[in-house]
Design an enzyme around this catalytic site. Structure first.
Site, PDB file in Angstrom:
ATOM      1  N   TYR A   2      47.891  46.387  35.257  1.00 16.59           N
ATOM      2  CA  TYR A   2      46.361  46.551  34.940  1.00 16.59           C
ATOM      3  C   TYR A   2      45.858  48.263  34.973  1.00 16.59           C
ATOM      4  O   TYR A   2      45.977  48.542  36.045  1.00 16.59           O
ATOM      5  CB  TYR A   2      45.230  45.670  35.448  1.00 16.59           C
ATOM      6  CG  TYR A   2      44.217  45.665  35.185  1.00 16.59           C
ATOM      7  CD1 TYR A   2      43.430  46.529  34.078  1.00 16.59           C
ATOM      8  CD2 TYR A   2      43.359  45.062  35.822  1.00 16.59           C
ATOM      9  CE1 TYR A   2      42.098  46.424  33.653  1.00 16.59           C
ATOM     10  CE2 TYR A   2      41.770  44.773  35.528  1.00 16.59           C
ATOM     11  CZ  TYR A   2      41.266  45.641  34.494  1.00 16.59           C
ATOM     12  OH  TYR A   2      39.956  45.745  34.348  1.00 16.59           O
ATOM     13  N   LYS A  44      47.827  45.921  30.623  1.00 15.93           N
ATOM     14  CA  LYS A  44      46.488  45.968  30.114  1.00 15.93           C
ATOM     15  C   LYS A  44      46.067  47.473  30.222  1.00 15.93           C
ATOM     16  O   LYS A  44      45.967  47.803  31.494  1.00 15.93           O
ATOM     17  CB  LYS A  44      45.234  44.957  30.605  1.00 15.93           C
ATOM     18  CG  LYS A  44      43.987  45.238  30.109  1.00 15.93           C
ATOM     19  CD  LYS A  44      42.933  44.347  31.036  1.00 15.93           C
ATOM     20  CE  LYS A  44      41.745  44.697  30.546  1.00 15.93           C
ATOM     21  NZ  LYS A  44      40.546  44.254  31.362  1.00 15.93           N
TER      22      LYS A  44
END
Lengths: 487, 488
Positions: A138, A166
């Protein structure tokens, strides 16, 4: 198609975490309501992400959110946010998530202290090796103050249970670099609501978004359209939610999402302190814009309005200023009226000008004491500290019932009226000799449902310019029997 | 081994360059130099504050020549010769050597971002010209912040490189310079907010934008530091801190120019795209003026107020915008704005007018009819002042903050009485209606009070002096940008 797990694609909301208004405790029931609301249009859910205020949650709370998520998700994947500053804590969170039935853990770049690239690699390596759970990396430099280095991602992608990344940076140069160096081994998700379409077009496989609990169906359609190669149609959908997405990304984050959900009837409570429901990251003015955008999307009902633009003889329209047609004649006051714009952007200006020692001077001073509730007069300025001359008050004819209406007056109408006045002075339509001796009041009528500040400003400027021309005798007044000088 | 030169020490102003429609305004430039000469140890023409990046090569040469001629050897002249390319920098530095400049101030090559090796090689090429060179680190503008090894490498290895000017304000960087090169070359501070700490820690001098305005004070700081009297040096730095913060952070070139104009030295405006009311905001101009007044840099002069039959003489800190006589007190409009922070910003609108005119009548009637309902308050009796909340007060917290705003407005009135803008003899003749705005989400009470004080004080002065003028409005209308005009 997804690379390491079959389900890692599509639309995942980064759920907010509901809190009790008094105790700030997690509100389990509200969380269930939120998941049930979003579930039909999503491919999975994400618990305790950044939007879910994860740094403010305890380990136990985060585990509980995963448990509720698994209970409510009807078999759709639950991605558990397991971000932490230290490796030890992230490991513990990921272990909890696995036990609670999560499908994957979303793990943010370690933050606060600044480990080296080697430290960052070791962090993710330890978690990937230590917990039998798929891991999604992330990257969110806006809050972590650093990027997850591409070279580290490039190596981490080799680990069998690192399944995706992400990217919330919104920086497509980073996204493209990750796709270039790791896209063959992990799936990339976009995490920035403003660039969903370009990221999908660039090759990401799905999205984890704050806005995916507010308008997941829009994102599903964007995915479908991009998949079908219908880029212009996808672009149009993205454009519809662009402003709201920008507000969620840049003007309040999860706080703004909670405000939107509340307007839609889903009360998720306040954020945890030090965040505040409004007045901090999310300012009142922006909250008013959220409602406007939700109305456009059909997410909240549009309130009906009834009102009228002032009509009848122009000299009779200044009754609120206690100025009569007779006084206009007696004191040589000048009047003009004009309309510009169409539909909700229609603006009417009824202008009166005259000496400070006439009843208009008294009216000017009196309006400064706010006799008309919700129709408070404003001094006309180009911008703060640039007060126009002749001194002019802007007096709204309709009550300002909410900030959305006020947002059209403060700023757009105020500065556009100012510009029309200074233009007129520059072009000698308003003679230099009255600049100090006279004052003006402009009665401004703006449609209560006006939305676009730029268009409103243009309408105000056009109408004001024409009203000034009439008042100062350069064009005829509307047929009310007055002479060419507006008297 | 000692210093390479003995003349690079003390206070050097980074001279502003006066422009007119033709080009460099020579008369104004000479006047500025004469104005500063008694209180400086050197001069820097064509520095950053001199807007060198907005000048043609010919204008830069002209400016340096005027400066050399006017200074006439009384203090050293350090000419700004930095350009984006090495070739042009070498050419201009060679020219400066020929015309007799004492040294060259050479900024890091900017815009494109050369590597540190390329920057080092750039300075090596300039050093070979043979004119004493001062390396110039100003990351705020040049886009690169020297590495200590780049600076050290040039300062110690190059024959003619005699010093460094560091405008970064980065004291750890400066400490590294002291560690590496102290006592061998001159280390100058170029960030006005940290002059005293830098001098106290060992800097040899300062090249400053604000030395256009207060060179005498900087010399006091320098002298006190040399004498080991740090308390005096600190006290002066603190006394000018607000002024220099405005200069450094709020459009330094325009700030210095407007400051000089208020002090009676007209050096015009900056070249576009720097515009009046831009980075140097209107509220900064008012605050700069107040600071210059407090430091004794603006003098009082007599102004006559005509209130009907009555004439009142008052002594004001007058600038070029202050009229000799102020008449027609029927109703004057003034407005002031002060921030940040956003939620605590103040926006004051006010009317000053005769007690028996429209303003007086409005106060009487509003207090009788809706004063209580709308939260109106009389906050002063002399002059009678009605305070109106621009946003309806709903909560206890808003009430508390509005009281702080009221205290700020009251202070502005008191100080305007004291400084002569509202002179004692008119206090029974004029009355005020003041609008104060407190954002519903405001929380920092001290800023609410401070910003309302500033905005009200500015508004009173602007109402009395008739500002902004029509000329200002016409000049600035195209570029005006209302902060609430745009959607998020």
């Amino acid at each position: 198609m997804p690379i390491k797990v079959p389900w890692l694609k599509g639309v995942f909301p980064a759920l907010v975490t509901p809190f009790d208004r008094e105790s700030e405790a997690v509100d389990d029931e509200a969380y269930r309501r939120l998941i049930r609301h979003a579930l039909p249009d999503v491919d999975g859910i994400v618990t305790s992400g950044t939007t879910g205020e994860f740094p403010y949650l305890t380990r136990e709370e985060q585990r509980r959110l995963v448990e509720i998520g698994v209970e409510e998700a009807e078999g759709k994947p639950v991605v558990a946010g397991c971000g932490a500053s230290s490796t030890q804590e992230a490991l513990a969170l990921a272990g909890d998530a696995r036990e609670a039935g999560a499908s994957a853990a979303l793990i943010v770049t370690p933050y606060f202290l600044h480990p080296s690239d080697k430290g960052v690699y070791q962090h993710f390596y330890d978690i990937a090796v230590g917990v039998e759970l798929p891991i999604i990396l992330y990257n969110i430099p806006q809050v972590m103050d650093r990027y997850l280095p591409r070279t580290v991602v490039e190596d981490l992608a080799d680990l069998p249970n690192i399944i995706g990344l992400k990217d919330s940076s919104g920086n497509l140069t980073y996204t493209m670099e990750i796709l270039e160096y790791a896209g063959d081994r992990i799936d990339v998700f976009v995490g920035h609501d403003e660039v969903v379409l370009p990221a999908l077009a660039g090759g990401v496989n799905g999205m984890i978004l704050a806005s995916a609990q507010v308008y997941p169906e829009v994102w599903q359609e964007v995915v479908r359209l991009v998949g079908a190669g219908k880029i212009p149609a996808a672009r149009a959908r993205q454009r519809e939610v662009q402003k709201l997405s920008r507000i969620f990304c840049r003007h309040g984050g999860g706080v703004a999402v909670k405000a939107a959900l509340r307007m839609m009837g889903l009360d998720m409570g306040p954020p945890r302190r030090p965040l505040e429901s409004v007045g901090g990251a999310l300012i009142h003015e922006t909250r008013a814009e959220i409602r406007l955008e939700l109305e456009k999307l059909g997410k909240v009902p549009i309130r009906g309005v009834s009102f009228e633009y002032p009509d009848g003889p122009l000299t009779g329209r200044f009754a609120d200023l206690e100025i009569t047609a007779e006084e206009i004649g007696e004191y040589d006051l000048r009047v003009g009226s004009a309309v510009a714009g169409e539909g909700v952007n229609k603006v009417q200006i009824d202008l009166i000008a005259g000496g400070k020692e006439t009843p208009l001077g008294d009216a000017y001073a009196l309006q400064m004491t706010y006799p008309l509730h919700r129709r408070e007069a404003l001094t006309t300025i180009l911008e703060p500290a640039l007060t126009v001359r002749p001194s002019t008050l802007l007096l709204p004819t309709l009550p300002q019932k909410n900030l959305r209406q006020a947002n059209m007056i403060y700023g757009p109408a105020q500065s556009a009226l100012g510009r029309a006045i200074v233009d007129a002075v520059e072009m000698d339509r308003i003679p230099q000799q009255v600049v100090d001796s006279d004052v003006m009041v402009a009665l401004v009528t703006i449609h209560p449902r006006a939305m676009d500040r730029h268009t409103v400003a243009r309408s105000v400027q056009a109408a004001a310019a024409e009203a000034i021309e009439q008042a100062f005798g350069l064009s005829p007044s509307p047929g009310d029997g007055r002479d060419e000088r507006g008297r | 081994m000692g210093y390479k030169t003995d003349w690079l020490r003390g206070i050097f102003p980074a001279l502003v360059t006066p422009f007119d429609s033709e080009g460099v305004n020579e008369d104004a430039y000479r006047e500025l130099i004469r104005f500063l000469l008694p209180n400086v140890d050197g001069m820097v023409p064509c520095g950053t504050t001199g807007e060198f990046s907005y000048m043609t090569l010919e204008e830069r040469k002209e400016t340096v020549e005027i400066c050399l001629d006017e200074v006439d050897g009384r203090v050293p002249v350090l000419a700004g010769t930095g350009c984006t390319t090495t070739r042009r920098t070498v050419e201009l530095t060679s020219w400066a050597k020929e015309v007799g400049a004492d040294g060259a101030l050479v900024v890091a090559p900017y815009f494109l971002k050369p590597s540190f090796n390329e920057i080092y090689d750039h300075f090596r090429a300039v050093d070979e010209v043979g004119l004493p060179v001062v390396m110039y680190n100003i990351p705020q503008c040049a886009g690169t912040h020297f590495k200590w090894w780049t600076a050290e490498g040039g300062l110690l290895d190059f024959e003619n490189t005699i010093g460094i000017k560091d405008s970064s304000g980065d004291l750890p960087f400066m400490e590294a310079m002291f560690e590496k090169v102290k006592g061998k070359v001159s280390i100058f501070v170029g960030h006005d907010e940290v002059v005293q700490p830098a001098l106290g820690a060992g800097a040899d001098g300062a090249i400053l934008a604000s030395a256009n305005l207060i060179p005498d004070i900087w010399q006091k700081v320098h002298r006190a530091t040399l004498e080991g009297d740090f308390a005096t040096a600190q006290a002066w730095q603190q006394k000018v801190q607000k002024l220099v913060r405005i200069v450094v952070r709020c459009g330094s070139t325009q700030a210095c120019k407007e400051g000089l104009r208020m002090m009676g030295v007209d050096v015009g405006d900056s070249r576009h795209p720097i515009v009046p009311g831009g980075a140097f905001r209107r509220e900064d101009r008012e605050e700069l003026r107040l600071q210059l007044e407090a430091l004794g840099k603006i003098e009082k002069s007599p102004v006559t107020y005509h209130l009907g039959e009555k004439q009142v003489m008052t002594d004001l800190f007058a600038t070029h915008q202050t009229p000799d006589t102020v008449s027609d007190w029927t109703m004057k409009v003034g407005e002031g704005f002060a921030g940040p922070p956003f939620q605590e910003l103040a926006h004051v609108d006010l009317l000053i007018g005769l007690k028996d005119g429209p303003v007086g009548r409005a106060i009487k009637r509003s207090m009788a009819e809706w004063g209580e309902e709308r939260g109106l308050h009389i906050i002063a009796e002399r002059p009678r002042t009605l305070l109106v909340p621009t946003v309806t007060i709903r909560t206890q917290e808003q009430r508390r903050l509005f009281e702080r705003a009221a205290a700020g407005v009251k202070l502005a009135i008191d100080l305007s009485i004291e400084d002569g803008f509202l002179p004692e003899p008119i206090l029974d003749d004029v009355v005020l209606i003041v609008h104060a705005f407190v954002h519903p989400a405001a929380s920092i009470a001290r800023r609410v009070e401070g910003n309302n004080y500033k905005a009200a004080r500015h508004a009173i002065r602007k109402a009395v002096e008739g500002r902004p003028t029509v000329e200002e409005l016409i000049a600035e209308k195209a570029a005006a940008r209302h902060p609430f005009r745009y959607a998020p």
